[in-house]
Design an enzyme around this catalytic site. Sequence first.
Site, PDB file in Angstrom:
ATOM      1  N   GLU A 232       0.859  -1.189   0.000  1.00 28.49           N
ATOM      2  CA  GLU A 232       0.000   0.000   0.000  1.00 28.49           C
ATOM      3  C   GLU A 232       0.891   1.233   0.000  1.00 28.49           C
ATOM      4  O   GLU A 232       1.600   1.501   0.975  1.00 28.49           O
ATOM      5  CB  GLU A 232      -0.915   0.000   1.229  1.00 28.49           C
ATOM      6  CG  GLU A 232      -1.902   1.152   1.250  1.00 28.49           C
ATOM      7  CD  GLU A 232      -2.712   1.175   2.529  1.00 28.49           C
ATOM      8  OE1 GLU A 232      -2.736   2.234   3.196  1.00 28.49           O
ATOM      9  OE2 GLU A 232      -3.315   0.133   2.865  1.00 28.49           O
ATOM     10  N   CYS A 266      -2.276   8.714   2.788  1.00 26.68           N
ATOM     11  CA  CYS A 266      -2.004   8.225   1.432  1.00 26.68           C
ATOM     12  C   CYS A 266      -3.087   8.620   0.430  1.00 26.68           C
ATOM     13  O   CYS A 266      -2.836   8.633  -0.780  1.00 26.68           O
ATOM     14  CB  CYS A 266      -1.823   6.713   1.443  1.00 26.68           C
ATOM     15  SG  CYS A 266      -3.233   5.782   2.037  1.00 26.68           S
TER      16      CYS A 266
END
Length: 458
Positions: A232, A266
């Site tokens: 990720e 993110c």
Amino acid sequence: MSQLIVKQAYTGKVLKELPMDDAAAVERMLDCAYSLHKSGALPIYQRISILQNLSKLVADEHEDFAQLIANEGGKPIRDARVEVTRAVDGIGIAIAQIRNMEGEQIPMDMTAAGAGRTAFTIMEPIGVVVAVSAFNHPLNLAIHQVIPAIATGCPVIIKPAAATPLCTLRLAQLIIQAGLPEGWMQVAIVNNENAEKLVTDSRTAFFSFIGSAKVGWYLKSKLAPGTRCALEHGGVAPLIFDSCQHEDGFINGAVKASMYHSGQVCVSLQRIYLPKNRAEELAGKIADMASKQVVGDAINEDSDLGPLISAKETDRIETWVNEAVEQGATLLTGGKRINAVSYEPTVLLNPSKDSKVSTHEIFGPVVCVYSYEDINDAVKAANCLEVSFQAAVFSNDISLAMELATKLEASAVMINDYTTFRVDWMPFAGRKHSGYGIGGIGYSMKDMLEHKMLVIKD
């Protein structure tokens, strides 16, 4: 023995000094975890009981964890409390998902070759899970990486971010208190060299990574044959605005989505595309709201934004913003550092498409606003990078919104909501350079299980 010094994110005060694990300790951790896997998984009822106990223990320390998140990670205390609530809920999600860990019957007599046989699949733990975590959600990310392993019966070794190991260490203590036998969860406080040894060892069956694309793709290239992984990474999240019934609400939300945790998320909103005839007006309103955000020590109740994770990151953001202004961007608000680890909430109008603020993940309290004449040009601009995570569309015309959503290159598109939206049971993943595999507690549990088919001949 080397020491890791953990500091308060805003003041720099030393919170704790931790002994670092060396190569010999890494070998012992791997040997312990691998031996436990080979000895057989804990019974499912025992795993459920452990997680139920853990949920209560974490809930009982709700405020202590929030204070720890704010101190070591710099997340404002109000948002830190939300993170702890999510962590408790995440344990509950894993408990519920355990009941879905089931195989299936496979029909064998669809041709004559398979006749006279019965077949079905069972699910088995994949083996040793090694997790490398990030600093920005120090408790909840540990929950997402550790709890699926416990739920599926896999021994797990986690390396927390060097800046924020304390939440993970306390979580590990509570997991043992909840009943997990020693060795099934281990915390590795290691340097990069020993972290690589941990990740790339042939005994590691599954590698879970949350962090930068540069590090994630590098480690994936070094994995032992057969090791599975989920990566990720970050993104440069775009939002395309066409229209909105409640523009004041949109402005408030855009500021929160771009400035939450000082942009260190993110899927933080980084690129906003506005119609040319509204761009200056709406960008000005966003800038006005951003300028009112209170920046300070995350432990203070009135802080909207806390510090950045390091002075090095503040230096980088300052350089990128100055470069963007030199290349023609209009600075609407902010643009200055406050101290070694804090930067003003910053809004830039029409930075160059080649500026680092347009092409790289800022991971700071900076949002870029661009004007467009043709909405399809906005889509092309949103899709032009090699990173692709979550995106957003605002429009009163649902048909247009759906059309744009299908054109946007993203793993998830939020319609009349922001790129930062997430619940912990949904699939969460980056496309292109932004990641590999699918996150989310239930999805991670599936990754940590292997199918075994049994075929019985009559």
